[in-house]
Motif scaffolding. Sequence first.
Motif, PDB file in Angstrom:
ATOM      1  N   GLN A   7       0.822  -1.205   0.000  1.00 57.79           N
ATOM      2  CA  GLN A   7       0.000   0.000   0.000  1.00 57.79           C
ATOM      3  C   GLN A   7       0.858   1.258   0.000  1.00 57.79           C
ATOM      4  OE1 GLN A   7      -3.327   0.276  -0.368  1.00 57.79           O
ATOM      5  NE2 GLN A   7      -2.911   2.480  -0.515  1.00 57.79           N
ATOM      6  N   MET A   8       1.958   1.245   0.752  1.00 58.29           N
ATOM      7  CA  MET A   8       2.873   2.384   0.789  1.00 58.29           C
ATOM      8  C   MET A   8       3.529   2.593  -0.565  1.00 58.29           C
ATOM      9  SD  MET A   8       4.595   1.762   4.535  1.00 58.29           S
ATOM     10  CE  MET A   8       5.744   3.115   4.373  1.00 58.29           C
ATOM     11  N   ILE A   9       3.867   1.485  -1.222  1.00 54.57           N
ATOM     12  CA  ILE A   9       4.474   1.577  -2.549  1.00 54.57           C
ATOM     13  C   ILE A   9       3.486   2.147  -3.552  1.00 54.57           C
ATOM     14  CG2 ILE A   9       5.425   0.239  -4.472  1.00 54.57           C
ATOM     15  CD1 ILE A   9       6.575  -1.698  -2.422  1.00 54.57           C
ATOM     16  N   LEU A  10       2.231   1.683  -3.493  1.00 53.25           N
ATOM     17  CA  LEU A  10       1.209   2.176  -4.406  1.00 53.25           C
ATOM     18  C   LEU A  10       0.928   3.662  -4.165  1.00 53.25           C
ATOM     19  CD1 LEU A  10      -1.351  -0.789  -4.420  1.00 53.25           C
ATOM     20  CD2 LEU A  10       0.154  -0.072  -6.283  1.00 53.25           C
ATOM     21  N   THR A  11       0.916   4.055  -2.885  1.00 48.79           N
ATOM     22  CA  THR A  11       0.695   5.468  -2.564  1.00 48.79           C
ATOM     23  C   THR A  11       1.830   6.328  -3.107  1.00 48.79           C
ATOM     24  OG1 THR A  11      -0.515   4.907  -0.545  1.00 48.79           O
ATOM     25  CG2 THR A  11       0.397   7.132  -0.687  1.00 48.79           C
ATOM     26  N   SER A  12       3.061   5.862  -2.921  1.00 46.27           N
ATOM     27  CA  SER A  12       4.225   6.598  -3.424  1.00 46.27           C
ATOM     28  C   SER A  12       4.220   6.659  -4.943  1.00 46.27           C
ATOM     29  CB  SER A  12       5.519   5.942  -2.925  1.00 46.27           C
ATOM     30  OG  SER A  12       5.610   5.999  -1.525  1.00 46.27           O
ATOM     31  N   LEU A  13       3.809   5.567  -5.588  1.00 44.45           N
ATOM     32  CA  LEU A  13       3.713   5.540  -7.049  1.00 44.45           C
ATOM     33  C   LEU A  13       2.675   6.549  -7.527  1.00 44.45           C
ATOM     34  CD1 LEU A  13       4.313   4.335  -9.829  1.00 44.45           C
ATOM     35  CD2 LEU A  13       2.655   2.523  -9.328  1.00 44.45           C
ATOM     36  N   TRP A  14       1.543   6.600  -6.856  1.00 46.70           N
ATOM     37  CA  TRP A  14       0.501   7.568  -7.212  1.00 46.70           C
ATOM     38  C   TRP A  14       1.022   8.996  -7.047  1.00 46.70           C
ATOM     39  CZ3 TRP A  14      -3.432   9.211  -9.678  1.00 46.70           C
ATOM     40  CH2 TRP A  14      -4.137  10.344  -9.238  1.00 46.70           C
ATOM     41  N   GLU A  15       1.739   9.266  -5.968  1.00 45.49           N
ATOM     42  CA  GLU A  15       2.287  10.604  -5.741  1.00 45.49           C
ATOM     43  C   GLU A  15       3.262  10.995  -6.851  1.00 45.49           C
ATOM     44  OE1 GLU A  15       2.083  10.705  -0.831  1.00 45.49           O
ATOM     45  OE2 GLU A  15       3.943  10.198  -1.855  1.00 45.49           O
ATOM     46  N   THR A  16       4.083  10.040  -7.284  1.00 42.56           N
ATOM     47  CA  THR A  16       5.025  10.302  -8.369  1.00 42.56           C
ATOM     48  C   THR A  16       4.287  10.619  -9.667  1.00 42.56           C
ATOM     49  OG1 THR A  16       6.794   8.935  -7.434  1.00 42.56           O
ATOM     50  CG2 THR A  16       6.849   9.294  -9.808  1.00 42.56           C
ATOM     51  N   LEU A  17       3.294   9.801  -9.994  1.00 40.98           N
ATOM     52  CA  LEU A  17       2.524  10.017 -11.220  1.00 40.98           C
ATOM     53  C   LEU A  17       1.754  11.334 -11.160  1.00 40.98           C
ATOM     54  CD1 LEU A  17       1.142   6.408 -11.843  1.00 40.98           C
ATOM     55  CD2 LEU A  17       3.086   7.530 -12.948  1.00 40.98           C
ATOM     56  N   TYR A  18       1.267  11.692  -9.973  1.00 47.35           N
ATOM     57  CA  TYR A  18       0.559  12.957  -9.778  1.00 47.35           C
ATOM     58  C   TYR A  18       1.485  14.136 -10.039  1.00 47.35           C
ATOM     59  CZ  TYR A  18      -1.397  16.845  -7.026  1.00 47.35           C
ATOM     60  OH  TYR A  18      -1.842  18.076  -6.601  1.00 47.35           O
ATOM     61  N   MET A  19       2.680  14.093  -9.440  1.00 49.67           N
ATOM     62  CA  MET A  19       3.640  15.184  -9.642  1.00 49.67           C
ATOM     63  C   MET A  19       4.062  15.294 -11.095  1.00 49.67           C
ATOM     64  SD  MET A  19       6.163  15.168  -6.300  1.00 49.67           S
ATOM     65  CE  MET A  19       6.475  13.399  -6.251  1.00 49.67           C
ATOM     66  N   VAL A  20       4.317  14.160 -11.735  1.00 50.52           N
ATOM     67  CA  VAL A  20       4.765  14.168 -13.130  1.00 50.52           C
ATOM     68  C   VAL A  20       3.680  14.714 -14.050  1.00 50.52           C
ATOM     69  CG1 VAL A  20       5.390  12.701 -15.090  1.00 50.52           C
ATOM     70  CG2 VAL A  20       6.454  12.314 -12.871  1.00 50.52           C
ATOM     71  N   SER A  21       2.457  14.251 -13.888  1.00 51.19           N
ATOM     72  CA  SER A  21       1.380  14.650 -14.798  1.00 51.19           C
ATOM     73  C   SER A  21       1.046  16.137 -14.668  1.00 51.19           C
ATOM     74  CB  SER A  21       0.130  13.800 -14.548  1.00 51.19           C
ATOM     75  OG  SER A  21      -0.302  13.921 -13.200  1.00 51.19           O
ATOM     76  N   ILE A  22       0.889  16.618 -13.419  1.00 52.58           N
ATOM     77  CA  ILE A  22       0.546  18.034 -13.231  1.00 52.58           C
ATOM     78  C   ILE A  22       1.693  18.930 -13.684  1.00 52.58           C
ATOM     79  CG2 ILE A  22      -0.127  19.803 -11.570  1.00 52.58           C
ATOM     80  CD1 ILE A  22      -2.259  17.691 -12.081  1.00 52.58           C
ATOM     81  N   SER A  23       2.908  18.560 -13.331  1.00 51.76           N
ATOM     82  CA  SER A  23       4.080  19.356 -13.725  1.00 51.76           C
ATOM     83  C   SER A  23       4.241  19.371 -15.240  1.00 51.76           C
ATOM     84  CB  SER A  23       5.350  18.803 -13.073  1.00 51.76           C
ATOM     85  OG  SER A  23       5.257  18.823 -11.672  1.00 51.76           O
ATOM     86  N   LEU A  24       3.948  18.241 -15.881  1.00 50.52           N
ATOM     87  CA  LEU A  24       4.068  18.161 -17.338  1.00 50.52           C
ATOM     88  C   LEU A  24       3.066  19.095 -18.014  1.00 50.52           C
ATOM     89  CD1 LEU A  24       5.423  16.784 -19.757  1.00 50.52           C
ATOM     90  CD2 LEU A  24       3.649  15.022 -19.638  1.00 50.52           C
ATOM     91  N   VAL A  25       1.844  19.139 -17.496  1.00 56.99           N
ATOM     92  CA  VAL A  25       0.814  20.012 -18.075  1.00 56.99           C
ATOM     93  C   VAL A  25       1.239  21.475 -17.982  1.00 56.99           C
ATOM     94  CG1 VAL A  25      -1.539  20.891 -17.789  1.00 56.99           C
ATOM     95  CG2 VAL A  25      -1.108  18.430 -17.683  1.00 56.99           C
ATOM     96  N   PHE A  26       1.602  21.913 -16.776  1.00 58.73           N
ATOM     97  CA  PHE A  26       1.974  23.312 -16.600  1.00 58.73           C
ATOM     98  C   PHE A  26       3.317  23.631 -17.253  1.00 58.73           C
ATOM     99  CE2 PHE A  26      -1.180  22.948 -13.202  1.00 58.73           C
ATOM    100  CZ  PHE A  26      -1.902  24.124 -13.389  1.00 58.73           C
ATOM    101  N   GLY A  27       4.239  22.664 -17.234  1.00 58.31           N
ATOM    102  CA  GLY A  27       5.520  22.857 -17.910  1.00 58.31           C
ATOM    103  C   GLY A  27       5.348  23.005 -19.405  1.00 58.31           C
ATOM    104  N   THR A  28       4.391  22.265 -19.968  1.00 58.84           N
ATOM    105  CA  THR A  28       4.089  22.371 -21.397  1.00 58.84           C
ATOM    106  C   THR A  28       3.478  23.729 -21.730  1.00 58.84           C
ATOM    107  OG1 THR A  28       3.727  19.976 -21.564  1.00 58.84           O
ATOM    108  CG2 THR A  28       2.791  21.352 -23.315  1.00 58.84           C
ATOM    109  N   LEU A  29       2.587  24.196 -20.850  1.00 56.45           N
ATOM    110  CA  LEU A  29       1.956  25.507 -21.066  1.00 56.45           C
ATOM    111  C   LEU A  29       2.982  26.637 -21.043  1.00 56.45           C
ATOM    112  CD1 LEU A  29      -1.286  25.157 -18.898  1.00 56.45           C
ATOM    113  CD2 LEU A  29      -1.089  25.096 -21.389  1.00 56.45           C
ATOM    114  N   ILE A  30       4.083  26.428 -20.338  1.00 58.02           N
ATOM    115  CA  ILE A  30       5.158  27.423 -20.302  1.00 58.02           C
ATOM    116  C   ILE A  30       6.179  27.170 -21.412  1.00 58.02           C
ATOM    117  CG2 ILE A  30       7.121  28.288 -18.958  1.00 58.02           C
ATOM    118  CD1 ILE A  30       5.478  27.710 -16.432  1.00 58.02           C
ATOM    119  N   GLY A  31       6.604  25.922 -21.542  1.00 61.82           N
ATOM    120  CA  GLY A  31       7.709  25.580 -22.433  1.00 61.82           C
ATOM    121  C   GLY A  31       7.395  25.691 -23.910  1.00 61.82           C
ATOM    122  N   VAL A  32       6.200  25.266 -24.318  1.00 62.97           N
ATOM    123  CA  VAL A  32       5.857  25.298 -25.749  1.00 62.97           C
ATOM    124  C   VAL A  32       5.779  26.734 -26.284  1.00 62.97           C
ATOM    125  CG1 VAL A  32       4.094  24.738 -27.466  1.00 62.97           C
ATOM    126  CG2 VAL A  32       4.758  23.035 -25.758  1.00 62.97           C
TER     127      VAL A  32
END
Length: 217
Positions: A7-32
């Motif tokens: 469960q701890m591993i799954l929670t940490s995996l979700w947190e990683t995917l959450y950070m990557v996805s949100i950061s990618l969206v906003f990073g794209t809005l800035i970077g492109v």
Amino acid sequence: MLEVSPQMILTSLWETLYMVSISLVFGTLIGVPLGILLVVTRKGHILENRWIFAIVNPIVNILRSIPFIILLVAIIPFTRFVVGTSIGTTAAIVPLVLHIGPYMSRLVENSLLEVDDGIIEAAKAMGASPVQIIFRFLIPEAFPSLLLSITTVTIGLIGATAMVGAIGGGGLGDLAITYGYQRFSTITIVVTVVILVLIVQGIQSLGNLLERKMRRV
């Protein structure tokens, strides 16, 4: 013995995917947009403007020159101002966006510069406006390369999210540091590394597949 539960591993995996996805969206809005601006305002291009280029280019270079671990600490007051805290998964998104936005802008710039000048000249000859050239010729022609750029940025983000664990940002990096490094659990580190490698390999394979399909269209 594994000191962390599934469960701890799954929670940490979700947190990683959450950070990557949100950061990618906003990073794209800035970077492109920044990447497009760096291309079209350079000398000899469709919206040549040496003043805008002279301002944007060094700003991107400066932001890209700051090591991410230093950026994490340096913008803590700004992070606290934006999200109300400097610790946690959501707080980690702020430095991730500022880190990946300029990086993406350079990759976008390189992708757009690969477009044959003849295509732009042909668009001009047909009477296309600068905006039409950008969105109907420049970006579509560079799209397969842009897909690879986004793939590279996503993988870079995954590596960066591992670093935010050093300041309690959550995710697999935090799990590896807290339960692997600090508690001397080698198996915890191995498990997190394997998960990260699998994620990276999956994203790279998907990016390569989409790029090949787009080039065949």
